[in-house]
Design an enzyme around this catalytic site. Structure first.
Site, PDB file in Angstrom:
ATOM      1  N   TRP A 153      42.795  35.496  44.649  1.00 59.97           N
ATOM      2  CA  TRP A 153      42.280  33.807  45.524  1.00 59.97           C
ATOM      3  C   TRP A 153      41.299  34.506  45.343  1.00 59.97           C
ATOM      4  O   TRP A 153      40.117  33.789  45.159  1.00 59.97           O
ATOM      5  CB  TRP A 153      42.884  33.674  46.415  1.00 59.97           C
ATOM      6  N   HIS A 154      40.213  36.317  46.019  1.00 60.13           N
ATOM      7  CA  HIS A 154      39.209  35.960  46.987  1.00 60.13           C
ATOM      8  C   HIS A 154      38.838  36.604  46.055  1.00 60.13           C
ATOM      9  O   HIS A 154      37.098  36.449  46.531  1.00 60.13           O
ATOM     10  CB  HIS A 154      39.686  37.086  47.871  1.00 60.13           C
ATOM     11  N   GLY A 155      38.786  36.872  44.097  1.00 58.85           N
ATOM     12  CA  GLY A 155      37.796  36.725  43.473  1.00 58.85           C
ATOM     13  C   GLY A 155      38.810  36.946  42.173  1.00 58.85           C
ATOM     14  O   GLY A 155      39.209  38.246  42.212  1.00 58.85           O
TER      15      GLY A 155
END
Lengths: 471, 353
Positions: A322-324
């Site tokens: 989700w962060h990247g």
């Protein structure tokens, strides 16, 4: 528009004025907030305004379907799929294509794909998570009614949280839209304190650490001594905390002045003694979101230990992703998943033996806090580094670099403040807030202005963008 | 009286008080903010207001708190803040990569020389810049990395890692994101560069600057819109002055043009900045122009975010923003830059012989 700018200050003062002057006309008040939120986003890039609307529309249409159809599950799946596909298109497609091509290359096969990643809309992960939360909470009956389209749009786009959270659950925020905010219950002193503290964390500590220490250590590990590298790693731990918690402090403070309440997003995370505790204190709104909408649907902790461990690992892997869209974020998520799994097994083992009194001693508390802090710092190396090799180069420098004591005092103070402030007893802030409540309004205003001036002077001249904007 | 909750009136009074006092004690900061705005309506309005306000506040000495705070910060800075560090190291890739790409640079250089011979400015420029590089075989080679975020992101990390392997190389970091030659009122490279390089006198300078320069600027009361002949003339003169500053100790310079950008309009503007800079660079024989586009994409002026290498792997050339180079993208430029550096060393040795 960044929070610590004159432009945002002007925009916010205008928003404050307009929103409170329309508060007696509830629909108009909400419409004003909605328009302001769209203006806020459009000032960054108006081309993405339709996307913001479409994601809200997905959430609203699916919520209607869930509430009124005989097959609510189908609507839920459809709505979530639409949100995730949108997110995947902007954020993950190229990552998967790139890895597919590279995997084929490893097997001596060439795939001729020419692609360009679309520009990543600011805060797209937060928007989609809000839309999913809306659908899930309607499906679980946590909302008393399906919100109107403008309410759903305002929930997704409300400007204090639009770009980098905190992630509000629909069941938390929507009830605040049922009635207008109470004009006699504004927590001014708490709001101003949060904004001042948030700005200090972001502008003074995080920006100084980023521009004067961390970027350098991570850009070129071999150019730093081992002690500088260690300070750089601690520095990044302090930077990311101050950057993100600073942003959410400002967001919570702004929302309070507008008459809305956001949940706390950080609670002194580096004081945690266990990985589980860390995730109860770090990015709390994401942790709750992941627990409510991912970990529990995956089986949670009710289906036996193996299933629990698998669910934990999957949740953290997806949390990392989700962060990247990059392997370093997946490694970061996997590391935290592993820590959580190890801790759960360890906890179960000692709990079953019934001779674990030592685990509640002060010495063990200090040891476990130190251990966990360093385990988290290790994960930050992968989070910050541009790739796996760079992360290894940073770690390697700790062993091959020279140890020297010539560390810049300013950076030591920033690291000390960023991490050490989490050990300040809660009472101190409560007392400070208590004092702020007692002083006359003119003095409170003057103190706030003085605090802003000090922050502006102390901050470095080169700005550093908020880290969580990219997510 | 203890109160947790306020009424709108009390909140508004507090915020108004904070705003009024903030406007007074932050008059200086507001003036700087207005000066740094992009040329346009907002700046037109904000600049005279904030400047007049700052003068008024200063006249009645109400700017004292900010002044004291700035003085206190300045006196503490040298104790608290790190000295600019330099990186040292060797680069073993120098020889290995020389044959691959040196022709590209040589061609560019030859073209540049041909053009500069045709240029009426050549003689004047050669006088302005010393022609000889000053390092000898025994001295550490000072290499300065100069520029904006086009240098800071991607290129500088890759260059520093490569140069760190060389024992007799000292890398000087003289780059700052969010700067350019277009707005000296925001960041004046003519003043800041000497401070950034400190006591070092670079023998070699690698410069990548211009990504923030596709904007209008204002001199006195005249606004120069981007791309107009007047803008071009002023910008070209700034590039000349900057080159003279960079080369004043005899440094040899390689100037990297702007790569094509994802956003077509921005890309067009960047190409215009690049073309103008290239024409100025061509006036100086000791400055080499390096166009990054042929290294990043076969179709030289088309943006490419990825390219497939010889092994069939998909390599990311540019960041998510469609502007900056990724480390892998910068690595495509590295061989050319390194072979150029080596050519300068040979040149120096020949000169000293």
């Amino acid at each position: 528009m960044l929070f610590p700018t004159v432009e945002f200050a002007l925009f916010f003062l205008f928003s404050l004025l307009v929103s409170w002057s329309t508060v007696r006309h509830h629909v108009l008040h909400k419409t004003v907030l909605l328009v302001l939120s769209y203006v806020f986003y459009g000032l960054w890039n108006w081309h993405f305004l339709p996307l913001l609307f479409i994601i809200s529309l997905y959430g609203w249409i699916a919520s209607l379907g869930i509430a009124s159809s005989r097959r609510p599950r189908v609507w839920l799946v459809l709505g979530i799929t639409a949100c995730l596909l949108t997110l995947a298109w902007y954020k993950y497609l190229l990552f998967f294509v790139q890895n597919l091509v590279n995997l084929a290359a490893l097997m001596d096969r060439q795939i001729g794909l020419e692609m360009e990643s679309p520009m990543l809309p600011l805060g797209i992960s937060f928007m989609t998570f809000h839309a999913i939360s809306l659908m899930m909470d309607v499906a679980r009956g946590k909302l008393r009614e399906v919100p109107s389209l403008p309410d759903a749009m305002l929930y997704v786009a409300f400007f204090p949280q639009l770009i980098a959270g905190p992630i509000l659950r629909a069941s938390q925020f929507m009830p605040q839209l049922y009635t207008p905010p109470n004009p006699n219950r504004i927590e001014t002193s708490r709001a101003l304190m949060l904004i001042a503290v948030g700005l200090f964390k972001k502008v003074v500590i995080a920006n100084s650490l980023a521009t004067l220490l961390v970027d350098d250590v991570f850009t070129h590990p071999a150019g730093s001594s081992a002690s500088q590298t260690l300070l750089g790693i601690y520095g990044y731990a302090a930077q990311i905390y101050c950057d993100f918690s600073g942003y959410t402090d400002i967001a919570i403070g702004c929302a309070l002045l507008l008459g809305y309440r956001f949940p706390d997003n950080f609670n002194n995370p580096y004081r945690s003694a266990t990985p589980q505790e860390f995730w109860r204190r770090w990015h709390i709104s994401l942790s709750i979101w992941l627990r409510e909408y991912l970990f529990i649907p995956l089986g949670g902790s009710r289906e036996g230990q193996v299933r629990t461990l698998i669910s934990l690992m999957l949740t953290m892997l997806l949390g990392g992703l989700w962060h990247g869209a990059a392997w370093n974020f997946i490694i970061w998520g996997a590391w935290h998943g592993l820590l959580l799994c190890i801790h759960r097994v360890w906890d179960d083992y000692w709990s079953a033996r019934n001779d674990d009194a030592w685990r509640y001693s002060k010495t063990w508390l200090i040891c476990s806090r130190l251990l966990l802090f360093h385990a988290v710092c290790l994960s930050w190396i992968f989070f910050r580094a541009t790739d796996f090799d760079s992360a290894l180069a940073v770690i390697n420098q700790l062993f091959v670099g020279a140890w020297s004591a010539d560390l810049p005092l300013g950076m030591l103070i920033c690291v000390g403040l960023g991490i050490g402030m989490q050990y300040i007893p809660e009472k101190f802030f409560l007392r400070l807030q208590y004092q702020a409540m007692q002083i006359p309004v003119w003095a409170l205003g003057a103190l706030f202005a003085l605090a802003l001036m000090v922050i502006e002077v102390l901050g470095p001249s080169a700005p550093a963008p908020f880290i969580y904007f990219q997510f | 009286m203890l109160r947790r909750f306020d009424s709108v009136k009390r909140m508004a009074t507090t915020v108004a008080m904070a705003t009024v006092i903030g406007l007074i004690i932050e008059a200086g900061g507001l003036s700087i903010w207005a000066q740094r705005l992009e040329v346009g309506v907002l700046r037109e309005i904000a600049n005279p207001i904030t400047q007049g306000w700052e003068q008024t506040v200063s006249f009645v000495h109400l700017d004292a708190p900010r002044r004291w705070a700035l003085e206190a910060k300045a006196s503490l800075d040298h104790v608290m803040m790190p000295e600019p560090m330099t990186a040292q190291g060797v680069d073993t890739t120098l020889q290995a990569t020389e044959n691959n790409t040196s022709t590209v640079v040589s061609q560019t250089k030859t073209n540049t020389t041909k053009k500069s011979k045709r240029s009426g400015r050549k003689a004047e420029s050669d006088i302005a810049l010393p022609v000889a590089v000053n390092f000898s075989g025994n001295e550490k080679i000072q290499i300065a990395l100069v520029g904006d975020s086009m240098m800071a992101v991607g290129l500088a990390p890759v260059l520093r890692r490569a140069l760190a392997k060389e024992e007799n190389v000292n890398t000087i970091r003289a780059y700052r994101s969010g700067t350019g030659l277009g707005r000296p009122d925001v960041f004046n490279w003519m003043e800041e560069y000497p401070k950034m390089r400190g006591v070092h006198k670079p023998h070699i300078i690698i410069c990548a600057i211009g990504a923030n320069d596709a904007q209008g600027f204002q001199i006195d009361r005249t606004v120069y819109a981007f791309g107009t002949p007047q803008w071009n003339a002023v910008y070209a003169e700034r590039v000349r002055n900057f080159l003279k500053l960079l080369g004043q100790d005899g440094a040899r310079i390689i100037w990297l043009g702007m790569p094509a950008m994802r956003e077509p309009n921005f890309s067009k503007r960047m190409m215009a900045v690049s073309a103008l800079t290239k024409s100025v660079v061509a006036e100086y024989t000791q400055v080499t122009w390096l166009d990054p586009n042929p290294f990043l994409n076969d179709e030289s002026t088309v943006f490419a975010q990825f390219r497939v290498n010889q092994k069939g792997q998909m390599i990311r050339l540019r960041g998510d923003d469609g502007i900056h180079l990724s480390d892998e993208g910068a690595a495509y430029l590295l061989p050319s830059i390194l072979s150029w550096i080596q050519a300068q060393q040979k040149f120096a040795v020949q000169k000293s012989n």
